[in-house]
Design a protein around this motif. Sequence first.
Motif, PDB file in Angstrom:
ATOM      1  N   MET A  26      38.459  18.447  34.579  1.00 17.55           N
ATOM      2  CA  MET A  26      37.290  18.616  33.855  1.00 17.55           C
ATOM      3  C   MET A  26      37.101  17.388  32.852  1.00 17.55           C
ATOM      4  N   GLY A  27      38.181  16.907  32.207  1.00 20.59           N
ATOM      5  CA  GLY A  27      37.860  15.946  31.206  1.00 20.59           C
ATOM      6  C   GLY A  27      37.657  14.536  32.126  1.00 20.59           C
ATOM      7  N   GLY A  28      37.930  14.172  33.179  1.00 24.68           N
ATOM      8  CA  GLY A  28      37.449  13.127  33.969  1.00 24.68           C
ATOM      9  C   GLY A  28      35.977  13.211  34.357  1.00 24.68           C
ATOM     10  N   LEU A  29      35.551  14.480  34.417  1.00 24.49           N
ATOM     11  CA  LEU A  29      34.121  14.606  34.926  1.00 24.49           C
ATOM     12  C   LEU A  29      33.163  14.445  33.490  1.00 24.49           C
ATOM     13  N   ILE A  30      33.734  14.830  32.457  1.00 17.74           N
ATOM     14  CA  ILE A  30      32.891  14.959  31.086  1.00 17.74           C
ATOM     15  C   ILE A  30      32.937  13.204  30.787  1.00 17.74           C
ATOM     16  N   GLY A  31      34.014  12.548  31.002  1.00 20.40           N
ATOM     17  CA  GLY A  31      34.251  11.004  30.868  1.00 20.40           C
ATOM     18  C   GLY A  31      33.268  10.264  31.819  1.00 20.40           C
ATOM     19  N   MET A  32      33.141  10.707  33.033  1.00 18.31           N
ATOM     20  CA  MET A  32      32.355  10.170  33.935  1.00 18.31           C
ATOM     21  C   MET A  32      30.938  10.244  33.770  1.00 18.31           C
ATOM     22  N   ALA A  33      30.520  11.317  33.247  1.00 20.17           N
ATOM     23  CA  ALA A  33      29.062  11.706  33.040  1.00 20.17           C
ATOM     24  C   ALA A  33      28.681  10.867  31.813  1.00 20.17           C
ATOM     25  N   LEU A  34      29.827  10.736  30.711  1.00 19.32           N
ATOM     26  CA  LEU A  34      29.420   9.875  29.744  1.00 19.32           C
ATOM     27  C   LEU A  34      29.176   8.453  29.988  1.00 19.32           C
ATOM     28  N   ALA A  35      30.175   8.041  30.695  1.00 21.83           N
ATOM     29  CA  ALA A  35      30.425   6.692  31.157  1.00 21.83           C
ATOM     30  C   ALA A  35      29.052   5.921  31.859  1.00 21.83           C
ATOM     31  N   GLY A  36      28.484   6.941  32.656  1.00 21.41           N
ATOM     32  CA  GLY A  36      27.315   6.544  33.523  1.00 21.41           C
ATOM     33  C   GLY A  36      26.050   6.512  32.968  1.00 21.41           C
ATOM     34  N   LEU A  37      25.790   7.283  31.536  1.00 19.60           N
ATOM     35  CA  LEU A  37      24.679   7.027  30.723  1.00 19.60           C
ATOM     36  C   LEU A  37      24.348   5.562  30.361  1.00 19.60           C
ATOM     37  N   PRO A  38      23.069   5.269  30.167  1.00 18.57           N
ATOM     38  CA  PRO A  38      22.558   3.951  29.618  1.00 18.57           C
ATOM     39  C   PRO A  38      23.410   3.660  28.318  1.00 18.57           C
ATOM     40  N   GLY A  39      24.027   2.647  27.928  1.00 22.88           N
ATOM     41  CA  GLY A  39      24.489   2.372  26.520  1.00 22.88           C
ATOM     42  C   GLY A  39      25.714   3.013  26.080  1.00 22.88           C
ATOM     43  N   SER A  40      26.218   3.696  27.414  1.00 23.27           N
ATOM     44  CA  SER A  40      27.645   4.490  27.008  1.00 23.27           C
ATOM     45  C   SER A  40      28.676   3.471  26.199  1.00 23.27           C
ATOM     46  N   PRO A  41      29.238   4.250  25.260  1.00 25.07           N
ATOM     47  CA  PRO A  41      30.389   3.714  24.668  1.00 25.07           C
ATOM     48  C   PRO A  41      31.702   3.515  25.344  1.00 25.07           C
ATOM     49  N   VAL A  42      31.784   3.979  26.565  1.00 27.28           N
ATOM     50  CA  VAL A  42      32.944   4.100  27.105  1.00 27.28           C
ATOM     51  C   VAL A  42      33.256   2.686  27.978  1.00 27.28           C
TER      52      VAL A  42
END
Length: 300
Positions: A121-137
């Motif tokens: 689940m933590g990887g899914l959260i990271g993937m969802a955040l990383a795929g957003l425009p302007g992501s901090p990841v």
Amino acid sequence: MRARCTEVSAPAEAKRPREREVICANPTGLHRMAYREWGDPGNPRVLVCVHGLTRSGRDFDRAAAALSDVYRVVCPDVVGRGRSDRLPDPNRYVLPQYVADMVTLIARLDVPTVDWFGTSMGGLIGMALAGLPGSPVRKLLMNDIGPHIEPDALERIGSYVGQSMRFATLDEGIAYAASLASTFGPLTADEWREINTPLIRQRADGAWEFGYDPAIAVPFRAVTPEAGAAAEAALWRLFAAIEGPVLVVRGEQSDLLSRETVSKMIDCGRSVQSVEIPGVGHAPAFLDPAQIAVARQFFV
């Protein structure tokens, strides 16, 4: 920049974990998300480590300690787990809420970018955040998870998540948690105790139980085939949009992340590599120094 970070002489207290919390918003109010922080609190280089569905941030204690020479390592308990609050509306135990909470956490950390180590689940959260425009990841390690989850694994997880369990002793609870997570690998009794003790709490009547909110199962069980297909399509779009480097780690015997899904992730992603951990299933525990070395090589 990297050399300067590694050369900082951290005070002795920076080498011990610090208990912190941050206030996050949900549609009906506010909730507290707890996290553990390792390493120099002034280090601008931050690694966020996020756990699986019914686990806690304590799963990363060993990895966090090992990587704290380079990073300020932050290990949150996702809302509804560990020391964090429970949500008043169980239907909010979903990816958008988790992503919003992590955005609040990153703002609290006061850094422009973070690297991300997410298990299941933590990887899914990271993937969802990383795929957003302007992501901090900046960099993303996805531990045994991808946009597609094998149906048999979903059925297995659904068979136990949210079940009300009572244990006569702490040891009984630790052993039961180990049976659920047996595919993590051939861990020792001490290692199971290390990562499972934080999952169990004692009730007022003296019995022991899992500390996570059983209501996390409500949205999990409410997903229809149509909704599941739409969610997967959205996850694939997010994954394809990730700009930074991604490492997909797969347990050799994983029933959740197939080799076919890993191949598709490599094909559709922008900068994706993969590694397979032998002798384990879902998900590699990253307690073993050899597994931690995989993360270090990718991040450092």
